[in-house]
Design an enzyme around this catalytic site. Structure first.
Site, PDB file in Angstrom:
ATOM      1  N   LYS A 117      39.881  29.843  50.264  1.00 53.49           N
ATOM      2  CA  LYS A 117      38.419  29.765  50.363  1.00 53.49           C
ATOM      3  C   LYS A 117      37.979  28.502  51.090  1.00 53.49           C
ATOM      4  CE  LYS A 117      36.577  33.179  47.392  1.00 53.49           C
ATOM      5  NZ  LYS A 117      35.509  33.680  46.564  1.00 53.49           N
ATOM      6  N   LYS A 199      42.158  42.064  51.645  1.00 57.11           N
ATOM      7  CA  LYS A 199      41.526  42.922  50.625  1.00 57.11           C
ATOM      8  C   LYS A 199      40.073  43.259  50.958  1.00 57.11           C
ATOM      9  CE  LYS A 199      39.454  40.016  47.168  1.00 57.11           C
ATOM     10  NZ  LYS A 199      39.068  39.788  45.831  1.00 57.11           N
ATOM     11  N   LYS A 202      33.277  42.350  48.962  1.00 47.89           N
ATOM     12  CA  LYS A 202      31.857  42.679  49.082  1.00 47.89           C
ATOM     13  C   LYS A 202      31.091  41.706  49.956  1.00 47.89           C
ATOM     14  CE  LYS A 202      31.319  41.587  44.245  1.00 47.89           C
ATOM     15  NZ  LYS A 202      31.940  40.265  44.115  1.00 47.89           N
TER      16      LYS A 202
HETATM   17  N1  AQP Z   1      39.705  44.916  47.109  1.00 43.24           N
HETATM   18  C1  AQP Z   1      39.853  44.906  45.802  1.00 43.24           C
HETATM   19  N2  AQP Z   1      40.742  45.736  45.218  1.00 43.24           N
HETATM   20  C2  AQP Z   1      40.885  45.732  43.886  1.00 43.24           C
HETATM   21  N3  AQP Z   1      40.194  44.942  43.035  1.00 43.24           N
HETATM   22  C3  AQP Z   1      39.293  44.102  43.567  1.00 43.24           C
HETATM   23  N4  AQP Z   1      38.459  43.187  43.024  1.00 43.24           N
HETATM   24  C4  AQP Z   1      37.751  42.601  44.012  1.00 43.24           C
HETATM   25  N5  AQP Z   1      38.115  43.096  45.209  1.00 43.24           N
HETATM   26  C5  AQP Z   1      39.075  44.034  44.967  1.00 43.24           C
HETATM   27  C6  AQP Z   1      38.340  42.928  41.598  1.00 43.24           C
HETATM   28  O1  AQP Z   1      36.959  42.969  41.254  1.00 43.24           O
HETATM   29  C7  AQP Z   1      36.704  42.086  40.179  1.00 43.24           C
HETATM   30  C8  AQP Z   1      35.492  41.270  40.447  1.00 43.24           C
HETATM   31  O2  AQP Z   1      35.680  40.461  41.558  1.00 43.24           O
HETATM   32  P1  AQP Z   1      34.730  39.214  41.844  1.00 43.24           P
HETATM   33  O3  AQP Z   1      33.373  39.685  42.119  1.00 43.24           O
HETATM   34  O4  AQP Z   1      34.838  38.234  40.745  1.00 43.24           O
HETATM   35  O5  AQP Z   1      35.286  38.483  43.083  1.00 43.24           O
HETATM   36  P2  AQP Z   1      36.357  38.830  44.114  1.00 43.24           P
HETATM   37  O6  AQP Z   1      37.655  39.181  43.492  1.00 43.24           O
HETATM   38  O7  AQP Z   1      36.390  37.702  45.076  1.00 43.24           O
HETATM   39  O8  AQP Z   1      35.709  40.140  44.756  1.00 43.24           O
HETATM   40  P3  AQP Z   1      35.142  40.286  46.188  1.00 43.24           P
HETATM   41  O9  AQP Z   1      34.513  41.656  46.268  1.00 43.24           O
HETATM   42  O10 AQP Z   1      36.176  39.975  47.198  1.00 43.24           O
HETATM   43  O11 AQP Z   1      33.981  39.208  46.167  1.00 43.24           O
HETATM   44  P4  AQP Z   1      33.649  38.091  47.231  1.00 43.24           P
HETATM   45  O12 AQP Z   1      33.506  38.847  48.519  1.00 43.24           O
HETATM   46  O13 AQP Z   1      32.362  37.490  46.757  1.00 43.24           O
HETATM   47  O14 AQP Z   1      34.775  37.109  47.254  1.00 43.24           O
HETATM   48  C9  AQP Z   1      37.963  41.259  39.974  1.00 43.24           C
HETATM   49  O15 AQP Z   1      38.648  41.772  38.842  1.00 43.24           O
HETATM   50  C10 AQP Z   1      38.758  41.498  41.232  1.00 43.24           C
HETATM   51  O16 AQP Z   1      40.157  41.409  41.012  1.00 43.24           O
END
Ligand code: AQP
Length: 336
Positions: A117, A199, A202
């Site tokens: 990050k 991955k 969002k």
């Molecule tokens: N691509 C993914 N596949 C499977 N699981 C996923 N998770 C996120 N992306 C995937 C799971 O979603 C939960 C919540 O995630 P988060 O909002 O705390 O943050 P993150 O993991 O960083 O998700 P994003 O969508 O990638 O958010 P941003 O873009 O803001 O960094 C977690 O249980 C995560 O494992």
């Protein structure tokens, strides 16, 4: 003690940094809905975590309540689980400070998510980004969670939580439950539709990389049609075909069919046919969630009540743990 009290505690959170993706749904929320019967579950909107990267405050505010509605629309049931917003329970920030004083600089420096990050946000490598795992440890330990559902990306964070808890217990007595990873069998990691080696996220700048839970049928089908796949046309799951394998994982999780069955179903059919089929399937699966979400958004008062009730229930558990922590450290609380 009734049966309810004997249930093991499961906790998980999600950041309000965008409308949830199919990755969030398959990797996390779909599973959260399933385990509600068996565990005492707490699900929270991690709005304090979202401060570690720059976001538009208006959007974060809007997305926080929208995220609560989305969780409910995805089947999280407030009769079975506690749903709350992280900032409504100030104990998270309080315990985070205590734990930061029991976490070594070197441990945090080894976190791969911090490295990732900070390279993506080179103009904003803030202390919060560095301390993110400490706040996450506080989220988990406050509720004496036995299980935390985690994807591969969160493994290291749970490890450090366990290390901090063990260290604290050794110094001050039996204060924290040591949390265990809860790893689901299938579909744990959904990849970007445009770059199947990273991955699905969002907050990706390119919306073609992800399917949003709220995308319309047309958009979903278009995004799948544009998904990056390799040059041959065989629908076979293989490490050297990450694009089509990712789509097959999605198809398999949503349809409930195995990868083998998926291969058989689409043998000789070609990518174009498969991409339309997966688009139709996903759109059809998400439609009832979208309808329920729209209905929930019409009743802001109800959503606010859900948040306040959730925060009240969560605060009771969190305060009990924090009082125990303060007592063990000689930090005077008001009722000394
Ligand atoms: N691509 C993914 N596949 C499977 N699981 C996923 N998770 C996120 N992306 C995937 C799971 O979603 C939960 C919540 O995630 P988060 O909002 O705390 O943050 P993150 O993991 O960083 O998700 P994003 O969508 O990638 O958010 P941003 O873009 O803001 O960094 C977690 O249980 C995560 O494992």
């Amino acid at each position: 003690m009734n049966m309810e009290n004997k249930k093991q505690v499961m906790l998980s959170g999600i950041q309000p940094t965008g409308i949830f993706t199919l990755g969030n749904y398959i990797g996390a929320i779909k599973n959260w809905e399933k385990v509600q019967q068996e565990y005492k579950c707490l699900y929270f909107i991690a709005n304090l975590h979202s401060l570690t990267v720059k976001n538009d405050p208006k959007i974060i505010k809007q997305l926080t309540l929208d995220s609560v509605a989305l969780l409910l629309a995805c089947g999280i049931d407030i009769k079975k689980s506690i749903v709350f917003i992280q900032s409504h329970v100030p104990r998270h920030a309080e315990l985070s400070w205590v734990l930061a004083c029991h976490t070594q600089f070197g441990e945090l420096s080894r976190m791969t998510q911090f490295k990732d990050k900070s390279s993506k946000n080179a103009d904003n490598i803030n202390a919060g980004l560095f301390c993110y795992p400490v706040l996450m440890a506080a989220d988990i330990l406050l509720y004496q969670a036995n299980y935390v559902p985690i994807g591969a990306d969160q493994k290291q964070h749970l490890e450090i939580t366990r290390d901090i808890a063990n260290r604290f217990n050794k110094l001050y007595g039996d204060i924290f439950e040591i949390p265990n990873p809860y790893i689901q069998k299938k579909g744990a990691r959904i990849m970007s539709l445009q770059d199947p080696t990273s991955k699905m996220s969002k907050s990706d700048n390119n919306p073609n990389c992800y399917i949003s839970i709220l995308d319309t049928k047309d958009v979903i089908i278009k995004k799948f049609k544009r998904a990056v796949t390799d040059s041959d046309t065989n629908i076979i799951y293989s490490d050297d075909k990450p694009g089509i394998s990712n789509l097959m994982t999605i198809y398999s999780v949503i349809s409930g069919k195995s990868i083998k069955e998926t291969e058989q179903e689409f043998a000789g059919k070609g990518y174009g046919y498969f991409k339309t089929a997966i688009g139709e399937l996903v759109a059809c699966h998400l439609k009832p969630i979208q309808d329920k979400y729209e209905k929930l958004l019409e009743d802001k008062k109800y959503l606010q009540e859900v948040c306040l009730n959730g925060a009240e229930q969560a605060s009771k558990i969190a305060s009990k743990t924090l009082n125990k922590v303060y007592k063990s450290l000689g930090i005077l609380t008001k009722n000394f």
